[in-house]
Design a protein around this motif. Sequence first.
Motif: not given
Length: 413
Positions: A199-201, A208-214
């Motif tokens: 998740a961090e990678a 450093r954006q919260i995408s749906p995948e993240v």
Amino acid sequence: MFSFWLLALVMAAVAALFVVAPLLIKRNAGGDDVREAINVALFRERVEELTLMRDGDEISEDEFSALETDARKDLLSDAAGVKAAEQGSTTLSKLLIGTAVLVPLVAVVLYADFGLSRGAIYDQILTDRFSSTAPDDPDFRKLVAEFEAYTETADNKTDAQFILARAYLNLGEYEKGAALYGELAAAFPNDAALAAYHAEALFVAAGRQISPEVRTAVDLALSLNPEDISMMEVNAIGAIQAGDAEAALSWFHRVLATGVTGRRADIIRAAMREIRTRMGEPGASARESAPVVSETGSTGRVIMVEVSADADVNLPDSSAVFVFARAASGPPAPLAVQRLTLAELPATIRLDESMAMIQGMGLANFDSVVVIARASASGGVTASPGDYEAKSEALDLTGEIAPLQLQISEQLK
């Protein structure tokens, strides 16, 4: 490394001793020499016997010559057999001794491999080179390329992939690192650490954006380990980017509730002060200088808990106290949590829907919960022997929620 070679040499010497010792013992025994001496003595006795028979006119001179010749042939035949046996024994001895020498040498070739990427020793050497080479070293990228080739044929591909993924991150190749961590996380779906690395990678690779995948990866990591500080910080950063200051503060509060200290805690408190200042709240600096006991302003389900400690609780005043709600029947992850110290009791604690540590895992998502107040001897939120706690009955959150009173008194065994 030296201890490995020393042990290997000792084991090879012991193995060779088992092969060579019987050969030396047999050679020292002199069995073939004794046999030859007996044959010669028997030949002489036979000749003497034939001579007496000739002198006593029992046999003629011609018969004597023929029988003596036969005896000599028998002697020579026995001698040839002994010689052949000696030669065969010598050949076998040489073969066994050669084997005793070659076995450890072949083992060294197979396991050390001298850089051919097939041996366990090469694996260890390459790993040691990784740990001793800085990412800014010009040779580090060459080492990564060598390790990439090695990973393709490595027997223990999992360890090799983990080391390589970390190397990619050090080189700034975040997408490659995220891809490898993803493979490992898929191979070991219950490994919370691998899920967090993945998740961090992904988060870093996405700028450093919260995408749906993240978001999916972070939620998975927190479901495996609700106390993962890095994942909570990622959620706080995502909330800031989305302009949701309250959610960011809530996530930062959960990080502090895990008992994090030192420079990391100072940075988090500074970020919280900055958020409150932007929100225009007065006294933000003073409010963040001490642990938060209760929060207001959120809507939805709220549980008010009056927490006190029995006089028999034998812990220092600085001991952490965790007050949290969890599903009465379901996952053990806290649905809402607050942290304070034993010295701050008695105190009134507020637990609400905004304190969900994992999306979809808050007070709004479970109708029956249990509230626990625990004084921790170790400082961790996980229960351990020596802790003291108090626990409520199952609460029905579908109706009116009356304030609770919990007195910490029962010591965990």
